[in-house]
Design a protein around this motif. Structure first.
Motif, short mmCIF file in Angstrom:
data_model
loop_
_atom_site.label_atom_id
_atom_site.label_comp_id
_atom_site.label_asym_id
_atom_site.label_seq_id
_atom_site.Cartn_x
_atom_site.Cartn_y
_atom_site.Cartn_z
N HIS A 45 0.67 -1.11 0.03
CA HIS A 45 -0.10 -0.01 0.22
C HIS A 45 0.67 1.10 -0.06
N ASP A 46 1.87 1.33 1.03
CA ASP A 46 2.90 2.40 1.02
C ASP A 46 3.44 2.65 -0.43
N VAL A 47 4.09 1.54 -0.98
CA VAL A 47 4.37 1.76 -2.44
C VAL A 47 3.70 2.05 -3.57
N LEU A 48 2.50 1.63 -3.63
CA LEU A 48 1.20 2.17 -4.35
C LEU A 48 1.04 3.66 -4.49
N GLY A 49 0.83 3.90 -3.04
CA GLY A 49 0.84 5.50 -2.62
C GLY A 49 1.93 6.32 -2.96
N LYS A 50 3.05 5.97 -2.87
CA LYS A 50 4.29 6.68 -3.42
C LYS A 50 4.42 6.80 -4.68
N THR A 51 4.04 5.66 -5.36
CA THR A 51 4.18 5.80 -6.92
C THR A 51 2.97 6.69 -7.41
N ALA A 52 1.85 6.52 -6.89
CA ALA A 52 0.75 7.62 -7.02
C ALA A 52 1.36 8.90 -7.07
N SER A 53 1.78 9.24 -5.81
CA SER A 53 2.38 10.76 -5.45
C SER A 53 3.34 11.05 -6.65
N TRP A 54 4.28 10.16 -6.89
CA TRP A 54 5.48 10.64 -7.76
C TRP A 54 4.86 11.01 -9.31
N MET A 55 3.86 10.06 -9.72
CA MET A 55 3.03 10.08 -10.87
C MET A 55 2.58 11.40 -11.09
N GLU A 56 1.71 11.96 -9.90
CA GLU A 56 1.21 13.10 -9.70
C GLU A 56 1.87 14.20 -9.88
N GLN A 57 3.13 14.03 -9.21
CA GLN A 57 3.99 15.17 -9.29
C GLN A 57 4.48 15.38 -10.72
N MET A 58 4.85 14.07 -11.45
CA MET A 58 5.29 14.40 -12.74
C MET A 58 4.43 15.15 -13.72
N VAL A 59 3.10 14.71 -13.34
CA VAL A 59 1.91 15.30 -14.17
C VAL A 59 1.95 16.77 -13.97
N HIS A 60 2.10 17.38 -12.66
CA HIS A 60 2.12 18.76 -12.35
C HIS A 60 3.55 19.34 -13.08
N ASP A 61 4.64 18.71 -12.95
CA ASP A 61 5.77 19.30 -13.34
C ASP A 61 5.52 19.32 -14.87
N ILE A 62 4.75 18.38 -15.71
CA ILE A 62 4.62 18.71 -17.16
C ILE A 62 3.78 19.97 -17.44
N VAL A 63 2.90 19.98 -16.58
CA VAL A 63 1.81 21.01 -16.99
C VAL A 63 2.55 22.41 -16.58
#
Length: 116
Positions: A45-63
Motif C-alpha cells: 500500500h505504501d509503495v502504491l501510494g508513493k508511486t501515485a504521488s510521484w506520478m502526480e508530481q510528474m503530471v504537475h511538473d509537465i503542466v
C-alpha cells in the motif's frame, strides 16, 4: 505442508501426516497470515501510494513546464506509449479513458492502493 483445517478440501483423508502435525501446520499458517500478510499488504500500500504521488508530481511538473494544450498532448502521448494497451495505432482510446486507466496515470495507482 500447507494445510488449512478450516477448509475440508485441503484435508486429505489418505494422508500419512497425523492429525497433530496437521494442527501444528494449521497453527503456523494462521500465525503467518496474521503477522506477515498484514505487513506485506501495508508495504505494498505504501509503495502504491508513493508511486501515485510521484506520478502526480510528474503530471504537475509537465503542466508547469509546458502548460495548456502542449502539456495535454505530452501527457496523452506519454500515457498512450506507457501502456501496451494503447501502443497500437488501431487502439486509440478516448483521452479521458487513457488519462484514468493508463499505468502512467496517477489515478491508476491511487485506485490500486485503495482497492488493496
Amino acid at each position: 505442508w500447507l494445510v488449512d483445517l478450516d477448509d475440508p478440501a485441503s484435508i486429505d483423508a489418505e494422508s500419512a501426516v497425523d492429525a497433530g502435525e496437521k494442527e501444528l501446520r494449521a497453527a503456523e499458517m494462521k500465525e503467518i497470515r496474521s503477522t506477515v500478510l498484514p505487513a506485506a499488504v501495508s508495504m505494498l500500500h505504501d509503495v502504491l501510494g508513493k508511486t501515485a504521488s510521484w506520478m502526480e508530481q510528474m503530471v504537475h511538473d509537465i503542466v508547469d513546464q509546458f502548460g495548456g494544450n502542449a502539456a495535454k498532448d505530452i501527457l496523452v502521448s506519454l500515457f498512450h506509449t506507457f501502456d501496451e494497451t494503447y501502443r497500437s495505432s488501431a487502439s486509440q482510446a478516448p483521452m479521458m479513458e487513457v488519462v484514468t486507466t493508463s499505468q502512467a496515470a496517477p489515478a491508476y495507482w491511487y485506485k490500486k492502493a485503495v482497492a488493496l
